[in-house]
Design an enzyme around this catalytic site. Structure first.
Site, PDB file in Angstrom:
ATOM      1  N   ASP A 101     -16.305 134.032  57.873  1.00  0.00           N
ATOM      2  CA  ASP A 101     -16.040 134.883  58.755  1.00  0.00           C
ATOM      3  C   ASP A 101     -15.362 136.327  58.174  1.00  0.00           C
ATOM      4  OD1 ASP A 101     -15.053 135.833  61.310  1.00  0.00           O
ATOM      5  OD2 ASP A 101     -13.595 134.416  61.421  1.00  0.00           O
ATOM      6  N   ILE A 114     -13.390 124.408  60.867  1.00  0.00           N
ATOM      7  CA  ILE A 114     -11.883 125.041  60.312  1.00  0.00           C
ATOM      8  C   ILE A 114     -12.279 126.368  59.615  1.00  0.00           C
ATOM      9  CG2 ILE A 114     -10.226 124.587  58.756  1.00  0.00           C
ATOM     10  CD1 ILE A 114     -10.310 122.482  61.148  1.00  0.00           C
ATOM     11  N   LYS A 115     -11.449 127.286  59.994  1.00  0.00           N
ATOM     12  CA  LYS A 115     -11.547 128.605  59.118  1.00  0.00           C
ATOM     13  C   LYS A 115     -10.294 128.538  58.132  1.00  0.00           C
ATOM     14  CE  LYS A 115     -10.984 133.494  59.795  1.00  0.00           C
ATOM     15  NZ  LYS A 115     -10.839 134.531  60.940  1.00  0.00           N
ATOM     16  N   THR A 116     -10.496 128.614  56.863  1.00  0.00           N
ATOM     17  CA  THR A 116      -9.473 128.853  55.982  1.00  0.00           C
ATOM     18  C   THR A 116      -9.894 129.737  55.062  1.00  0.00           C
ATOM     19  OG1 THR A 116      -8.110 127.278  54.810  1.00  0.00           O
ATOM     20  CG2 THR A 116     -10.225 127.004  54.436  1.00  0.00           C
TER      21      THR A 116
END
Length: 291
Positions: A250, A202-204
């Site tokens: 990221d 997951i990217k958040t």
């Protein structure tokens, strides 16, 4: 069926309690099959952490500051990242085919910034092209709470289904539109939802009470760098996120728009993989950018 009113109660996130011992260095992936694990091992180093370099902004924003010349910028940066997050067009244009870095391939196509609502995206890159591009994972944008939520979640589950067939993990990207919440409650809901639907990573965004979000999410969370901030602030955010359970960062604009992008990426590496404090990494950044 659970209702949202009944769910607004105090929760015990078990903060400070170590998770059960794992047989694989990537959170929640101990029971994945071999091909999936090899790709996850390309993304995450042996310490379970990753540094992703995002340069996929052009697929909705066109040319952005720091990315006017992909062919000049990316080659000098890529060796300091663990994973490159890009569109297939950008990869073909600026990443040499002998690259040994992990590839997070952007697979959704969304409305451009000319539209107020970018939540009605489609799958723009299918599994066959992901295989042809030798992708380490497939990135899917998800708009939880937006008008196009159901369609974006459909994109996610279809991509997860395809990835499971061929051993390619999926990165679920929590999108934040102009009118969407940016709260602990929202990010906790979105990250858990995407992981429950099968996303392997997951990217958040980083937010208050971030340790609650990472504790409640059964798969690795990588934080988005977001808008450009001063270099020390970006390093402090990365340090706090890692300290509170994130598996990596990221970074895009906070690297590409830094005074010295190479020095900034090296400084981020010090924080993520070498355990440096942000102030120490910032001092190193200042020295490196002068060289």
């Amino acid at each position: 069926m659970a209702d949202k009113e009944g769910n607004i109660i105090a929760k015990d996130y078990g903060i400070g309690i170590k998770p059960p011992a794992q047989t694989f260095h990537v959170k929640g992936m101990g029971h994945a099959e071999w091909g999936m694990k090899t790709r996850l091992s390309q993304i995450f180093a042996a310490d379970g952490r990753t540094i992703m370099l995002a340069f996929d902004h052009g697929y909705i924003m066109g040319s952005t500051a720091g990315l006017e010349r992909l062919d000049l910028v990316i080659p000098q940066l890529m060796k300091y990242a663990d994973c490159l997050m890009a569109t297939r067009g950008a990869l073909r244009a600026c990443v040499p085919p002998d690259c040994r870095k992990a590839i997070a391939l952007r697979c959704t196509a969304d409305n451009s910034v000319l539209k107020d609502d970018m939540s009605h995206g489609v799958i723009g890159v299918g599994i066959e092209d992901a295989i042809r591009m030798n992708a380490s994972c497939m990135a899917v944008q998800c708009f939880v709470g937006a008008d196009g939520e159901l369609g974006s979640l459909n994109n996610l589950v279809r991509t997860v289904d395809a990835g499971e067939r061929y051993g390619i993990p999926v990165l679920g990207v929590v999108a934040v539109g102009k009118e969407m919440e940016r709260t602990t409650r929202y990010f906790a809901l979105a990250t858990r939802l995407l992981s429950e639907l099968g996303a392997h990573i997951i990217k958040t965004y980083y937010c208050e009470n971030f340790e609650q979000i990472t504790a409640a999410c059964p798969v690795p969370i990588v934080i988005a760098g977001g808008k450009k901030v001063p270099e020390l602030d970006a390093l402090q955010m990365a340090y706090r996120a890692i300290s509170e359970g994130a598996a990596g960062v990221d970074m895009g604009r906070n690297v590409l728009q830094a005074e010295s992008p190479v020095a900034m990426l090296k400084a981020i590496r010090m924080v993520i993989h070498e355990g440096a404090k942000p102030e120490e990494a910032y001092k190193a950044y200042q020295l490196m950018k002068e060289d």
